[in-house]
Design a protein around this motif. Structure first.
Motif, PDB file in Angstrom:
ATOM      1  N   HIS A  57       0.953  -0.987   0.090  1.00 43.35           N
ATOM      2  CA  HIS A  57       0.051   0.221  -0.160  1.00 43.35           C
ATOM      3  C   HIS A  57       0.774   1.313  -0.085  1.00 43.35           C
ATOM      4  O   HIS A  57       1.827   1.381   0.498  1.00 43.35           O
ATOM      5  CB  HIS A  57      -0.862  -0.131   1.089  1.00 43.35           C
ATOM      6  CG  HIS A  57      -1.835   1.263   1.338  1.00 43.35           C
ATOM      7  ND1 HIS A  57      -1.893   2.063   2.487  1.00 43.35           N
ATOM      8  CD2 HIS A  57      -2.724   1.552   0.592  1.00 43.35           C
ATOM      9  CE1 HIS A  57      -2.773   3.134   2.168  1.00 43.35           C
ATOM     10  NE2 HIS A  57      -3.348   2.722   0.962  1.00 43.35           N
ATOM     11  N   CYS A  58       0.546   2.317  -0.737  1.00 44.48           N
ATOM     12  CA  CYS A  58       1.124   3.522  -0.608  1.00 44.48           C
ATOM     13  C   CYS A  58       0.261   4.570  -0.203  1.00 44.48           C
ATOM     14  O   CYS A  58      -0.664   5.030  -0.998  1.00 44.48           O
ATOM     15  CB  CYS A  58       1.882   3.878  -1.941  1.00 44.48           C
ATOM     16  SG  CYS A  58       2.924   5.424  -1.842  1.00 44.48           S
ATOM     17  N   GLU A  59       0.629   5.046   1.101  1.00 45.86           N
ATOM     18  CA  GLU A  59      -0.361   6.142   1.736  1.00 45.86           C
ATOM     19  C   GLU A  59       0.561   7.473   1.381  1.00 45.86           C
ATOM     20  O   GLU A  59       1.820   7.495   1.218  1.00 45.86           O
ATOM     21  CB  GLU A  59      -0.546   6.113   3.039  1.00 45.86           C
ATOM     22  CG  GLU A  59       0.855   5.904   4.051  1.00 45.86           C
ATOM     23  CD  GLU A  59       0.354   5.645   5.452  1.00 45.86           C
ATOM     24  OE1 GLU A  59       1.218   6.167   6.221  1.00 45.86           O
ATOM     25  OE2 GLU A  59      -0.530   4.850   5.932  1.00 45.86           O
ATOM     26  N   ILE A  60      -0.079   8.653   1.457  1.00 47.58           N
ATOM     27  CA  ILE A  60       0.365   9.770   1.114  1.00 47.58           C
ATOM     28  C   ILE A  60       1.652  10.229   2.088  1.00 47.58           C
ATOM     29  O   ILE A  60       2.709  10.589   1.723  1.00 47.58           O
ATOM     30  CB  ILE A  60      -0.699  11.071   1.522  1.00 47.58           C
ATOM     31  CG1 ILE A  60      -1.637  10.850   0.676  1.00 47.58           C
ATOM     32  CG2 ILE A  60      -0.135  12.377   1.302  1.00 47.58           C
ATOM     33  CD1 ILE A  60      -3.040  11.713   1.069  1.00 47.58           C
ATOM     34  N   GLU A  61       1.774   9.884   3.514  1.00 46.33           N
ATOM     35  CA  GLU A  61       3.080  10.130   4.112  1.00 46.33           C
ATOM     36  C   GLU A  61       4.168   9.236   3.952  1.00 46.33           C
ATOM     37  O   GLU A  61       5.145   9.860   4.000  1.00 46.33           O
ATOM     38  CB  GLU A  61       2.403   9.597   5.713  1.00 46.33           C
ATOM     39  CG  GLU A  61       3.557  10.122   6.649  1.00 46.33           C
ATOM     40  CD  GLU A  61       3.384   9.566   8.140  1.00 46.33           C
ATOM     41  OE1 GLU A  61       2.756  10.522   8.791  1.00 46.33           O
ATOM     42  OE2 GLU A  61       3.317   8.748   8.331  1.00 46.33           O
ATOM     43  N   VAL A  92       3.347  16.953  -1.971  1.00 50.92           N
ATOM     44  CA  VAL A  92       2.788  17.926  -0.753  1.00 50.92           C
ATOM     45  C   VAL A  92       1.783  18.959  -1.258  1.00 50.92           C
ATOM     46  O   VAL A  92       0.824  19.222  -0.816  1.00 50.92           O
ATOM     47  CB  VAL A  92       3.831  18.598   0.027  1.00 50.92           C
ATOM     48  CG1 VAL A  92       3.220  19.593   0.963  1.00 50.92           C
ATOM     49  CG2 VAL A  92       4.735  17.750   0.572  1.00 50.92           C
ATOM     50  N   GLY A  93       2.172  19.724  -2.314  1.00 51.23           N
ATOM     51  CA  GLY A  93       1.593  20.600  -2.823  1.00 51.23           C
ATOM     52  C   GLY A  93       0.308  20.204  -3.267  1.00 51.23           C
ATOM     53  O   GLY A  93      -1.129  20.787  -3.106  1.00 51.23           O
ATOM     54  N   ALA A  94      -0.097  19.164  -4.112  1.00 56.93           N
ATOM     55  CA  ALA A  94      -1.201  18.431  -4.498  1.00 56.93           C
ATOM     56  C   ALA A  94      -2.308  18.160  -3.395  1.00 56.93           C
ATOM     57  O   ALA A  94      -3.396  18.341  -3.402  1.00 56.93           O
ATOM     58  CB  ALA A  94      -0.833  17.233  -5.392  1.00 56.93           C
ATOM     59  N   GLU A  95      -1.542  17.703  -2.372  1.00 53.38           N
ATOM     60  CA  GLU A  95      -2.395  17.188  -1.201  1.00 53.38           C
ATOM     61  C   GLU A  95      -2.906  18.427  -0.439  1.00 53.38           C
ATOM     62  O   GLU A  95      -3.911  18.463   0.039  1.00 53.38           O
ATOM     63  CB  GLU A  95      -1.495  16.261   0.037  1.00 53.38           C
ATOM     64  CG  GLU A  95      -2.306  15.833   1.197  1.00 53.38           C
ATOM     65  CD  GLU A  95      -3.626  15.014   1.028  1.00 53.38           C
ATOM     66  OE1 GLU A  95      -4.563  15.118   1.975  1.00 53.38           O
ATOM     67  OE2 GLU A  95      -3.893  14.635  -0.152  1.00 53.38           O
ATOM     68  N   ALA A  96      -2.252  19.495  -0.301  1.00 54.53           N
ATOM     69  CA  ALA A  96      -2.390  20.810   0.373  1.00 54.53           C
ATOM     70  C   ALA A  96      -3.820  21.348  -0.559  1.00 54.53           C
ATOM     71  O   ALA A  96      -4.860  21.951   0.178  1.00 54.53           O
ATOM     72  CB  ALA A  96      -1.241  21.730   0.182  1.00 54.53           C
ATOM     73  N   GLY A  97      -3.837  21.200  -1.930  1.00 55.25           N
ATOM     74  CA  GLY A  97      -4.592  21.671  -2.970  1.00 55.25           C
ATOM     75  C   GLY A  97      -5.925  20.761  -2.709  1.00 55.25           C
ATOM     76  O   GLY A  97      -7.033  21.488  -2.356  1.00 55.25           O
ATOM     77  N   ALA A  98      -5.870  19.553  -2.436  1.00 53.85           N
ATOM     78  CA  ALA A  98      -7.100  18.594  -2.014  1.00 53.85           C
ATOM     79  C   ALA A  98      -7.780  19.105  -0.726  1.00 53.85           C
ATOM     80  O   ALA A  98      -8.958  19.070  -0.586  1.00 53.85           O
ATOM     81  CB  ALA A  98      -6.518  17.140  -1.868  1.00 53.85           C
ATOM     82  N   LEU A 124       3.766  25.009  -5.294  1.00 54.50           N
ATOM     83  CA  LEU A 124       2.726  25.727  -5.737  1.00 54.50           C
ATOM     84  C   LEU A 124       2.119  25.184  -7.106  1.00 54.50           C
ATOM     85  O   LEU A 124       0.779  25.132  -7.249  1.00 54.50           O
ATOM     86  CB  LEU A 124       3.288  27.252  -6.288  1.00 54.50           C
ATOM     87  CG  LEU A 124       2.095  28.094  -6.782  1.00 54.50           C
ATOM     88  CD1 LEU A 124       1.000  28.318  -5.581  1.00 54.50           C
ATOM     89  CD2 LEU A 124       2.692  29.480  -6.928  1.00 54.50           C
ATOM     90  N   GLU A 125       2.674  24.560  -8.079  1.00 53.27           N
ATOM     91  CA  GLU A 125       2.128  23.837  -9.085  1.00 53.27           C
ATOM     92  C   GLU A 125       1.283  22.675  -8.785  1.00 53.27           C
ATOM     93  O   GLU A 125       0.131  22.525  -9.305  1.00 53.27           O
ATOM     94  CB  GLU A 125       3.294  23.596 -10.280  1.00 53.27           C
ATOM     95  CG  GLU A 125       3.818  24.712 -10.952  1.00 53.27           C
ATOM     96  CD  GLU A 125       2.655  25.475 -11.993  1.00 53.27           C
ATOM     97  OE1 GLU A 125       1.902  24.647 -12.472  1.00 53.27           O
ATOM     98  OE2 GLU A 125       2.600  26.754 -11.750  1.00 53.27           O
ATOM     99  N   GLY A 126       1.819  22.051  -7.930  1.00 48.06           N
ATOM    100  CA  GLY A 126       1.051  21.037  -7.455  1.00 48.06           C
ATOM    101  C   GLY A 126      -0.342  21.228  -6.722  1.00 48.06           C
ATOM    102  O   GLY A 126      -1.458  20.529  -6.789  1.00 48.06           O
ATOM    103  N   PHE A 127      -0.152  22.523  -5.938  1.00 45.74           N
ATOM    104  CA  PHE A 127      -1.357  22.961  -5.228  1.00 45.74           C
ATOM    105  C   PHE A 127      -2.363  23.492  -6.192  1.00 45.74           C
ATOM    106  O   PHE A 127      -3.594  23.315  -6.046  1.00 45.74           O
ATOM    107  CB  PHE A 127      -0.783  24.086  -4.321  1.00 45.74           C
ATOM    108  CG  PHE A 127      -2.045  24.860  -3.681  1.00 45.74           C
ATOM    109  CD1 PHE A 127      -2.647  24.327  -2.458  1.00 45.74           C
ATOM    110  CD2 PHE A 127      -2.337  26.195  -3.947  1.00 45.74           C
ATOM    111  CE1 PHE A 127      -3.570  25.090  -1.708  1.00 45.74           C
ATOM    112  CE2 PHE A 127      -3.251  26.743  -3.457  1.00 45.74           C
ATOM    113  CZ  PHE A 127      -3.902  26.328  -2.372  1.00 45.74           C
TER     114      PHE A 127
END
Length: 261
Positions: free
Chosen positions: A113-117, A178-184, A215-218
């Motif tokens: 399994h691959c979790e975000i952390e 990290v940015g993508a998860e922050a945006g989510a 920022l781009e991920g966000f």
């Protein structure tokens, strides 16, 4: 505690009754959350510099030993923000693009399994660096002819001074995640009060953060236009004050004293 086994139960009510003073137990990012309202302009760096909406929800998250996260909601009864801790970092990693999908497969092949952390913290940075070296050397001969195992401090230093292109790539890939998860998280609660990136890693790698991958991920440019637009209107900050957790714990302690009077 999710990452600590075989610890006795820590009971705040029991401590309070034994010692006769009021007790509040906070996890680390809950304390960080309570520190956010008392931060000054010199304590943060704006990555998406748009107006903060008063009393709107806020999000705090960030990579360190693990990936912490919490949400702040305005409480009209308290006339202040209340912090709601969570364990969202243990949700399944949602990769974007072929390289992140390959990373997810790389991690899943090891642990099932691959979790975000697992890909957004200090040990996650080491894992990403190892993943980038798993390519065929013939595909990237200049980068992979001398494969080495590096710890997070070495990867960070090499990324900052530019001496190792793979280290730069690993750091930028982690910050994109990290940015993508922050945006989510911002979309989940419409965090017009701001998204704050904390943790021990981000301030130390601020030059790479400013390079733009977080920022781009966000901003989620490849997503649906209304949600991309919403994120462009959401403030995004990096917290540079390393004492924000202690500041938040102090605010909670002050509130306990006021209740006691």
């Amino acid at each position: 505690m999710t990452n600590v086994e075989h610890w006795p139960i820590i009971d705040g009510d029991d401590i309070q009754s034994r010692h006769g003073f009021r007790v509040a137990l906070l996890n680390d990012f809950e304390a960080v959350g309570y520190g956010i309202p008392v931060l000054g302009p010199h304590d943060v760096v704006a990555l998406n510099d748009v107006p903060v909406q008063p009393k709107a929800p806020k999000v705090v998250m960030g990579p360190g030993t693990g990936l912490g996260a919490a949400q702040l909601m305005w409480d009209t009864g308290l006339n202040a923000y209340k912090v709601w801790p969570g364990e969202g970092a243990h949700a399944t990693f949602a990769p974007r693009g072929w390289k992140q999908r390959s990373l997810a497969r790389f991690v899943t092949s090891r642990s099932g399994h691959c979790e975000i952390e697992e890909v957004a913290c200090g040990s996650g940075l080491e894992l990403i660096y190892e993943f980038l070296q798993s390519d065929e050397a013939a595909n990237r001969p200049d980068l992979l002819k001398h494969r080495t195992k590096k710890v997070v401090k070495e990867i960070s230093a090499a990324a900052l001074d530019g001496s190792d292109p793979l280290a730069v790539e690993a750091v930028d890939l982690m910050f994109a995640i990290v940015g993508a998860e922050a945006g989510a998280m911002a979309l989940r609660c419409l965090a017009k009060g701001g998204v704050y990136i904390a943790g021990g890693i981000t301030p130390k790698l601020l030059p790479r953060v400013k390079a733009g991958s977080l920022l781009e991920g966000f901003l989620m440019r490849a997503g649906r236009e209304p949600f991309h637009k919403l994120l462009t209107q959401t403030p995004l900050f990096v917290i540079t004050n390393e004492h924000v957790g202690a500041m938040g714990a102090r605010e909670v302690a002050k509130s306990l004293l006021l209740k006691h009077q």
